[in-house]
Design a protein around this motif. Structure first.
Motif, PDB file in Angstrom:
ATOM      1  N   TYR A 122     160.164 -25.500  18.294  1.00  0.00           N
ATOM      2  CA  TYR A 122     161.597 -25.198  18.385  1.00  0.00           C
ATOM      3  C   TYR A 122     161.822 -23.699  18.513  1.00  0.00           C
ATOM      4  O   TYR A 122     162.620 -23.227  19.329  1.00  0.00           O
ATOM      5  N   ALA A 123     161.100 -22.922  17.681  1.00  0.00           N
ATOM      6  CA  ALA A 123     161.302 -21.476  17.664  1.00  0.00           C
ATOM      7  C   ALA A 123     160.830 -20.832  18.962  1.00  0.00           C
ATOM      8  O   ALA A 123     161.488 -19.923  19.486  1.00  0.00           O
ATOM      9  N   GLU A 124     159.714 -21.289  19.480  1.00  0.00           N
ATOM     10  CA  GLU A 124     159.244 -20.717  20.752  1.00  0.00           C
ATOM     11  C   GLU A 124     160.212 -21.049  21.875  1.00  0.00           C
ATOM     12  O   GLU A 124     160.515 -20.202  22.720  1.00  0.00           O
ATOM     13  N   TYR A 125     160.702 -22.270  21.891  1.00  0.00           N
ATOM     14  CA  TYR A 125     161.695 -22.651  22.898  1.00  0.00           C
ATOM     15  C   TYR A 125     162.924 -21.751  22.797  1.00  0.00           C
ATOM     16  O   TYR A 125     163.427 -21.235  23.801  1.00  0.00           O
ATOM     17  N   THR A 126     163.413 -21.553  21.582  1.00  0.00           N
ATOM     18  CA  THR A 126     164.588 -20.703  21.370  1.00  0.00           C
ATOM     19  C   THR A 126     164.300 -19.266  21.791  1.00  0.00           C
ATOM     20  O   THR A 126     165.152 -18.613  22.409  1.00  0.00           O
ATOM     21  N   LYS A 173     157.181 -18.937   8.431  1.00  0.00           N
ATOM     22  CA  LYS A 173     156.055 -18.328   9.147  1.00  0.00           C
ATOM     23  C   LYS A 173     155.914 -18.930  10.551  1.00  0.00           C
ATOM     24  O   LYS A 173     155.725 -18.219  11.547  1.00  0.00           O
ATOM     25  N   GLY A 174     156.028 -20.265  10.630  1.00  0.00           N
ATOM     26  CA  GLY A 174     155.926 -20.925  11.923  1.00  0.00           C
ATOM     27  C   GLY A 174     157.052 -20.537  12.862  1.00  0.00           C
ATOM     28  O   GLY A 174     156.840 -20.328  14.062  1.00  0.00           O
ATOM     29  N   ILE A 175     158.269 -20.438  12.312  1.00  0.00           N
ATOM     30  CA  ILE A 175     159.412 -20.047  13.139  1.00  0.00           C
ATOM     31  C   ILE A 175     159.227 -18.626  13.667  1.00  0.00           C
ATOM     32  O   ILE A 175     159.499 -18.335  14.842  1.00  0.00           O
ATOM     33  N   ILE A 176     158.753 -17.735  12.829  1.00  0.00           N
ATOM     34  CA  ILE A 176     158.533 -16.347  13.256  1.00  0.00           C
ATOM     35  C   ILE A 176     157.481 -16.281  14.361  1.00  0.00           C
ATOM     36  O   ILE A 176     157.681 -15.612  15.386  1.00  0.00           O
ATOM     37  N   ARG A 177     156.376 -16.969  14.155  1.00  0.00           N
ATOM     38  CA  ARG A 177     155.326 -16.969  15.187  1.00  0.00           C
ATOM     39  C   ARG A 177     155.878 -17.500  16.501  1.00  0.00           C
ATOM     40  O   ARG A 177     155.646 -16.936  17.569  1.00  0.00           O
ATOM     41  N   GLY A 178     156.601 -18.634  16.437  1.00  0.00           N
ATOM     42  CA  GLY A 178     157.127 -19.229  17.653  1.00  0.00           C
ATOM     43  C   GLY A 178     158.162 -18.357  18.333  1.00  0.00           C
ATOM     44  O   GLY A 178     158.134 -18.166  19.552  1.00  0.00           O
ATOM     45  N   GLN A 180     158.672 -15.122  18.201  1.00  0.00           N
ATOM     46  CA  GLN A 180     158.140 -13.892  18.801  1.00  0.00           C
ATOM     47  C   GLN A 180     157.199 -14.203  19.964  1.00  0.00           C
ATOM     48  O   GLN A 180     157.138 -13.437  20.923  1.00  0.00           O
ATOM     49  N   ALA A 181     156.523 -15.343  19.917  1.00  0.00           N
ATOM     50  CA  ALA A 181     155.738 -15.766  21.074  1.00  0.00           C
ATOM     51  C   ALA A 181     156.650 -16.072  22.257  1.00  0.00           C
ATOM     52  O   ALA A 181     156.268 -15.892  23.418  1.00  0.00           O
ATOM     53  N   GLY A 182     157.874 -16.539  21.953  1.00  0.00           N
ATOM     54  CA  GLY A 182     158.838 -16.831  23.006  1.00  0.00           C
ATOM     55  C   GLY A 182     159.431 -15.603  23.656  1.00  0.00           C
ATOM     56  O   GLY A 182     160.037 -15.694  24.730  1.00  0.00           O
ATOM     57  N   GLY A 183     159.304 -14.425  23.003  1.00  0.00           N
ATOM     58  CA  GLY A 183     159.718 -13.199  23.680  1.00  0.00           C
ATOM     59  C   GLY A 183     160.855 -12.437  23.068  1.00  0.00           C
ATOM     60  O   GLY A 183     161.386 -11.518  23.692  1.00  0.00           O
ATOM     61  N   VAL A 184     161.260 -12.773  21.821  1.00  0.00           N
ATOM     62  CA  VAL A 184     162.257 -11.968  21.126  1.00  0.00           C
ATOM     63  C   VAL A 184     161.725 -11.633  19.734  1.00  0.00           C
ATOM     64  O   VAL A 184     160.850 -12.327  19.207  1.00  0.00           O
ATOM     65  N   LEU A 185     162.258 -10.561  19.144  1.00  0.00           N
ATOM     66  CA  LEU A 185     161.900 -10.236  17.770  1.00  0.00           C
ATOM     67  C   LEU A 185     162.647 -11.174  16.821  1.00  0.00           C
ATOM     68  O   LEU A 185     163.851 -11.375  16.956  1.00  0.00           O
ATOM     69  N   ALA A 186     161.924 -11.731  15.871  1.00  0.00           N
ATOM     70  CA  ALA A 186     162.554 -12.504  14.811  1.00  0.00           C
ATOM     71  C   ALA A 186     163.021 -11.555  13.719  1.00  0.00           C
ATOM     72  O   ALA A 186     162.429 -10.496  13.507  1.00  0.00           O
ATOM     73  N   CYS A 187     164.106 -11.930  13.037  1.00  0.00           N
ATOM     74  CA  CYS A 187     164.628 -11.140  11.920  1.00  0.00           C
ATOM     75  C   CYS A 187     164.838 -12.073  10.739  1.00  0.00           C
ATOM     76  O   CYS A 187     165.783 -12.870  10.713  1.00  0.00           O
ATOM     77  N   ALA A 188     163.929 -12.001   9.764  1.00  0.00           N
ATOM     78  CA  ALA A 188     164.034 -12.854   8.570  1.00  0.00           C
ATOM     79  C   ALA A 188     165.168 -12.350   7.678  1.00  0.00           C
ATOM     80  O   ALA A 188     165.397 -11.156   7.563  1.00  0.00           O
ATOM     81  N   LYS A 189     165.862 -13.297   7.023  1.00  0.00           N
ATOM     82  CA  LYS A 189     167.002 -12.911   6.195  1.00  0.00           C
ATOM     83  C   LYS A 189     167.179 -13.924   5.070  1.00  0.00           C
ATOM     84  O   LYS A 189     166.646 -15.028   5.158  1.00  0.00           O
ATOM     85  N   HIS A 190     167.866 -13.569   3.972  1.00  0.00           N
ATOM     86  CA  HIS A 190     168.555 -12.321   3.669  1.00  0.00           C
ATOM     87  C   HIS A 190     167.845 -11.714   2.463  1.00  0.00           C
ATOM     88  O   HIS A 190     168.039 -12.204   1.355  1.00  0.00           O
ATOM     89  N   LYS A 338     161.250  -1.324  20.039  1.00  0.00           N
ATOM     90  CA  LYS A 338     161.765  -1.447  21.411  1.00  0.00           C
ATOM     91  C   LYS A 338     160.623  -1.535  22.411  1.00  0.00           C
ATOM     92  O   LYS A 338     160.668  -2.354  23.349  1.00  0.00           O
ATOM     93  N   GLU A 339     159.600  -0.715  22.218  1.00  0.00           N
ATOM     94  CA  GLU A 339     158.449  -0.783  23.119  1.00  0.00           C
ATOM     95  C   GLU A 339     157.800  -2.158  23.029  1.00  0.00           C
ATOM     96  O   GLU A 339     157.421  -2.754  24.041  1.00  0.00           O
ATOM     97  N   ASN A 340     157.701  -2.677  21.819  1.00  0.00           N
ATOM     98  CA  ASN A 340     157.075  -3.976  21.602  1.00  0.00           C
ATOM     99  C   ASN A 340     157.820  -5.082  22.327  1.00  0.00           C
ATOM    100  O   ASN A 340     157.227  -5.862  23.093  1.00  0.00           O
ATOM    101  N   ILE A 341     159.113  -5.160  22.139  1.00  0.00           N
ATOM    102  CA  ILE A 341     159.846  -6.288  22.694  1.00  0.00           C
ATOM    103  C   ILE A 341     160.179  -6.100  24.175  1.00  0.00           C
ATOM    104  O   ILE A 341     160.108  -7.037  24.972  1.00  0.00           O
TER     105      ILE A 341
END
Length: 544
Positions: A122-126, A173-178, A180-190, A338-341
């Motif tokens: 789901y996270a990679e798709y998103t 952890k799985g959502i973050i991996r997915g 960021q593999a999909g191409g955006v930075l994840a931001c864990a909260k709060h 910024k360079e990373n993403i």
């Protein structure tokens, strides 16, 4: 942009421009970039943008085009630094982007399904979807633990994955991996962990009397796992944790120092919106921004931010209240992120690089795949709490039997909601699937009037089978009064209506529904696919 280039950029930017990189600005508009944002960019002050659903988001193609226009502004920026573009796409009740795309169940459904493969897919798709839309940072996943549900404190929304710390950590952890593999930075909260409370920091301060041991054993571990997963950013919470500090966590050097030094996080620390009353009632905008930077924040969200806040922070540096070295350290983290993403998105930090129209992914992920994935999660997340042995027996209806639906109002309940944008009807799903030819459906308000209670009671009165869904009935108890009245019809040998009750929001409703129901289910949310999965479970057949 390698480390040498980053250091050259740090030296080249003026103090005002460095501080400008620390803000995520907002605006109202879905198709054109406003003049004041263009001017911020020309002055080298545009660090990033935060989209809000009602202000900036129509659909995916609109998002892509608007993002391309924003990213192309870097050609007019003195140093050619692309801005971040950010939004909230948690799934479930907080999905800024929902029109024309797959809408996923929220975090609670992921926890209820408890399938790490599905969470990561789901996270990679998103991530791929948002990358196509030229989004840089997604403010997800929510890593708060719904722990206090065990002590009778009720779940107000479906944004939390679980009441089990380890479940939150694993799926986070799985959502973050997915993501960021999909191409955006994840931001864990709060961070450090928003509790379940009726006190919404949008409106008031929440003082959280947890001990250090409770924080370290229950609430910190998911963030530790997020750091281990390489999460790109972490968003702060505005609650006060007296065991650590008397300031809101967002403004606390103690808590943000813990995040940096004890948890080892070296990515971006981003504030939740500083316009929230939990902060603003005590710390006005310029003061809150200054305190946040000194606490260790890298990027600031404050709705309505403009150059006067940048100027106030320049004055704070010049007066010695903020060290420029602190600003520089944040700038290095921002430029590194910024360079990373942007390297993943084809958006270069060099003004001669390809435009965002060529970046962001050439095609979006297939909607059919997203819909199937969303439905698979939804199916696994539906739980039959009681009365399983009666299904699907009591749903075997004759053509002339009357099937009633009382649908708990799926509208905005808290600030984080977007469920009022979804089209939800059990009648449409049941009739559309050919399950029963005639369904009478009525919407039940959260807190119905006497007249509305009578009107909903009538649906039960005429029904042979009733599906009764609630939205936080533990709090809005008049919903339960309707159910009790309908259940009271079953006196003097009368067996109808059979009652199937569903807690679509807080699972704490389930125990309250059981005495007056033949079957009780929970869904973990109220998105369209979750309602489809609910109908499939009740009637014992696949619809799609």
């Amino acid at each position: 942009m390698n480390s040498t280039k980053i250091e050259e950029t740090v030296k080249a930017l003026s103090l005002r421009q460095k501080i400008g990189q620390m803000f995520l600005f907002n605006f109202v508009g879905k198709y054109e970039v406003p003049d004041h944002i263009k001017q911020l960019n020309r002055d080298g002050l545009l660090g990033g943008i935060i989209y809000f659903s009602g202000s900036n988001v129509e659909d995916l193609e609109q998002l892509r085009k608007l993002g391309a226009r924003i990213q192309d502004l870097k050609h007019e920026s003195p140093h050619g630094i692309p801005p971040f573009i950010t939004l909230d796409q948690e799934g479930g009740q907080l999905s800024a982007l929902h029109r024309g795309v797959s809408v996923f169940p929220g975090n609670m459904a992921l926890g209820d399904a408890d399938d790490l493969r599905l969470s990561e897919e789901y996270a990679e798709y998103t991530g791929r979807l948002l990358k196509y839309g030229n989004i840089s940072i997604n403010f997800a996943p929510v890593l708060d633990v719904a722990y206090e549900a065990r002590n009778g404190v009720h779940i107000v929304d479906n944004r939390m994955i679980s009441s089990e710390t380890n479940v939150v950590g694993r799926h986070g952890k799985g959502i973050i991996r997915g993501m960021q593999a999909g191409g955006v930075l994840a931001c864990a909260k709060h961070f450090p962990g928003m509790r379940i409370s009726e006190k919404d920091t949008h409106h008031q301060m929440d003082i959280i009397e947890y001990s250090r041991d409770e924080m370290e054993s229950i609430y910190f571990p998911p963030f530790r796992e997020a750091v281990e997963a390489g999460v790109g950013a972490i968003m702060t919470h505005h609650g006060v944790y007296p065991a650590f500090d008397d300031k809101p966590a967002t403004l606390s050097p103690v808590l943000l120092g813990y995040l940096r030094h004890e948890l080892g996080f070296d990515g971006l620390i981003i504030t939740d919106d500083l316009i929230m009353k939990a902060v603003q009632d005590q710390y006005p905008g310029p003061v809150a921004c200054e305190m946040a930077i000194n606490a260790g924040v890298d990027q600031i969200i404050i709705t309505g931010a403009d150059e006067h806040l940048i100027d106030s922070l320049v004055e704070a540096v010049e007066a010695g209240r903020i060290q420029e070295a602190t600003i520089d350290a944040s700038l290095r983290r921002i430029l590194t992120a910024k360079e990373n993403i942007f390297s993943k998105q084809g958006i270069g930090g060099d003004p001669s690089a390809a435009s965002a129209v060529q970046g962001g992914g050439e095609v979006p992920p297939a909607k059919d795949h997203g819909d199937a994935l969303s439905l698979e999660i939804s199916r696994k997340a539906v739980h039959v709490v009681s009365g399983r042995e009666l299904l699907p027996g009591i749903t075997s209806l004759e053509p002339m039997d009357k099937l009633g639906v009382i649908l708990g109002n799926p509208a905005r309940l808290v600030m984080s909601d977007t469920v009022n944008f979804y089209d939800i009807s059990l009648k449409a799903i049941i009739e559309g699937a050919g399950i029963h030819p005639y369904v009478k459906e009525a919407v039940m308000p959260w807190n119905p009037t006497d007249e509305e209670m009578l009107s909903n009671f009538d649906i039960g009165f005429i029904s042979d089978l009733l599906i009764f869904t609630t939205v936080n009935a533990y709090r809005f108890t008049r919903q339960l009064e309707i159910l009790k009245q309908i259940h009271g019809l079953r006196r003097d040998g009368r067996t109808k209506p059979y009652i199937i009750s569903v807690a679509t929001r807080s699972p704490d409703d389930a125990a309250l529904l059981e005495p007056y129901s033949d079957v009780v289910l929970t869904t973990g949310g109220i998105t369209p696919n979750q309602m489809t999965a609910l109908v499939e479970t009740i009637f014992g057949r696949r619809i799609r």
